[in-house]
Design a protein around this motif. Structure first.
Motif, PDB file in Angstrom:
ATOM      1  N   LEU A  77      45.626  20.128 -29.363  1.00 26.42           N
ATOM      2  CA  LEU A  77      46.670  19.132 -29.172  1.00 26.42           C
ATOM      3  C   LEU A  77      47.887  19.752 -28.492  1.00 26.42           C
ATOM      4  CD1 LEU A  77      47.370  16.178 -29.728  1.00 26.42           C
ATOM      5  CD2 LEU A  77      48.447  16.949 -31.833  1.00 26.42           C
ATOM      6  N   GLY A  78      48.280  20.935 -28.926  1.00 24.66           N
ATOM      7  CA  GLY A  78      49.393  21.639 -28.281  1.00 24.66           C
ATOM      8  C   GLY A  78      49.064  22.002 -26.846  1.00 24.66           C
ATOM      9  N   LEU A  79      47.824  22.374 -26.599  1.00 30.18           N
ATOM     10  CA  LEU A  79      47.394  22.731 -25.245  1.00 30.18           C
ATOM     11  C   LEU A  79      47.507  21.542 -24.298  1.00 30.18           C
ATOM     12  CD1 LEU A  79      46.011  25.084 -23.648  1.00 30.18           C
ATOM     13  CD2 LEU A  79      43.867  23.944 -24.164  1.00 30.18           C
ATOM     14  N   THR A  80      47.055  20.382 -24.749  1.00 35.82           N
ATOM     15  CA  THR A  80      47.095  19.214 -23.872  1.00 35.82           C
ATOM     16  C   THR A  80      48.487  18.611 -23.799  1.00 35.82           C
ATOM     17  OG1 THR A  80      46.375  17.792 -25.693  1.00 35.82           O
ATOM     18  CG2 THR A  80      44.678  18.629 -24.231  1.00 35.82           C
ATOM     19  N   GLU A  81      49.215  18.604 -24.888  1.00 37.57           N
ATOM     20  CA  GLU A  81      50.536  17.976 -24.873  1.00 37.57           C
ATOM     21  C   GLU A  81      51.568  18.823 -24.146  1.00 37.57           C
ATOM     22  OE1 GLU A  81      53.739  16.160 -27.995  1.00 37.57           O
ATOM     23  OE2 GLU A  81      51.636  16.266 -28.592  1.00 37.57           O
ATOM     24  N   GLY A  82      51.392  20.117 -24.149  1.00 41.72           N
ATOM     25  CA  GLY A  82      52.332  20.989 -23.442  1.00 41.72           C
ATOM     26  C   GLY A  82      52.339  20.729 -21.944  1.00 41.72           C
ATOM     27  N   GLY A  83      51.241  20.280 -21.425  1.00 45.67           N
ATOM     28  CA  GLY A  83      51.174  19.989 -19.996  1.00 45.67           C
ATOM     29  C   GLY A  83      51.747  18.652 -19.598  1.00 45.67           C
ATOM     30  N   LEU A  84      52.029  17.805 -20.576  1.00 46.64           N
ATOM     31  CA  LEU A  84      52.530  16.472 -20.240  1.00 46.64           C
ATOM     32  C   LEU A  84      53.971  16.476 -19.764  1.00 46.64           C
ATOM     33  CD1 LEU A  84      51.099  14.058 -22.937  1.00 46.64           C
ATOM     34  CD2 LEU A  84      50.647  14.068 -20.509  1.00 46.64           C
ATOM     35  N   PHE A  85      54.783  17.374 -20.267  1.00 45.23           N
ATOM     36  CA  PHE A  85      56.187  17.354 -19.947  1.00 45.23           C
ATOM     37  C   PHE A  85      56.615  18.653 -19.295  1.00 45.23           C
ATOM     38  CE2 PHE A  85      55.492  14.499 -23.440  1.00 45.23           C
ATOM     39  CZ  PHE A  85      55.955  13.331 -22.865  1.00 45.23           C
ATOM     40  N   PRO A  86      56.553  18.695 -17.967  1.00 48.74           N
ATOM     41  CA  PRO A  86      56.874  19.933 -17.244  1.00 48.74           C
ATOM     42  C   PRO A  86      58.315  20.330 -17.310  1.00 48.74           C
ATOM     43  CG  PRO A  86      56.179  18.222 -15.702  1.00 48.74           C
ATOM     44  CD  PRO A  86      56.103  17.659 -17.079  1.00 48.74           C
TER      45      PRO A  86
END
Length: 162
Positions: free
Chosen positions: A153-162
């Motif tokens: 979840l952290g891996l995918t969510e970290g990419g959402l907000f550059p």
């Protein structure tokens, strides 16, 4: 006459030839066109405002969902997550904290991927991955499963907000 002499003569003619300047009558469009002056700040503001009206509401909804997602594990604890999965000691704290490790680590690679691919391709892909991970978190029934799900979840969510 040799080939090198011909090439040299052609090169000299190209260097002396005048550079054509595009005008507003040119079919390809030009920088001299009054309507699209590249230094027109009013035109730039109108374009940016139009883009903002289309993008900002979408990003605001994503940010709201992301905030709900980050606080979701706290809500789950209140509703009995610790008892249902059988967490003991600091296991809940580890589950809550492990998210931020991959969240922080995935921001820079995500920005690199954003540069390498088109944003119209990368952002929907990462959103789809985020949605899948969020949906599959309901299948967690052990401490290990919850930790792995929170890592992803952290891996995918970290990419959402550059």
């Amino acid at each position: 006459m040799s080939a090198s002499m011909t090439e040299k003569r052609d090169l000299d003619q190209l260097e002396k030839a005048p550079i054509p300047i595009a005008t507003s009558d040119s079919p390809s469009g030009s920088f001299n066109d009054e309507e699209h002056d590249p230094f027109d700040t009013e035109y730039d503001r109108k374009i940016l405002r139009k883009i903002d009206y289309h993008i900002i509401p979408f990003v605001a909804v994503l940010y709201l969902l992301s905030f709900l997602d980050r606080s979701n594990i706290g809500n789950a604890k209140i509703l009995g997550l610790v008892k249902d999965i059988g967490l003991k000691g600091l296991q809940y704290n580890v589950c809550a904290a492990v998210f931020f490790i991959t969240y922080s680590a995935s921001e820079v690679p995500s920005n690199i991927m954003l540069k390498l691919t088109r944003p119209s391709l990368w952002i929907p892909t990462i959103m789809l991955a985020w949605g899948i991970v969020m949906t599959l978190m309901c299948l967690c029934n052990s401490y290990t499963g919850l930790v792995i799900a929170r890592l992803f979840l952290g891996l995918t969510e970290g990419g959402l907000f550059p």
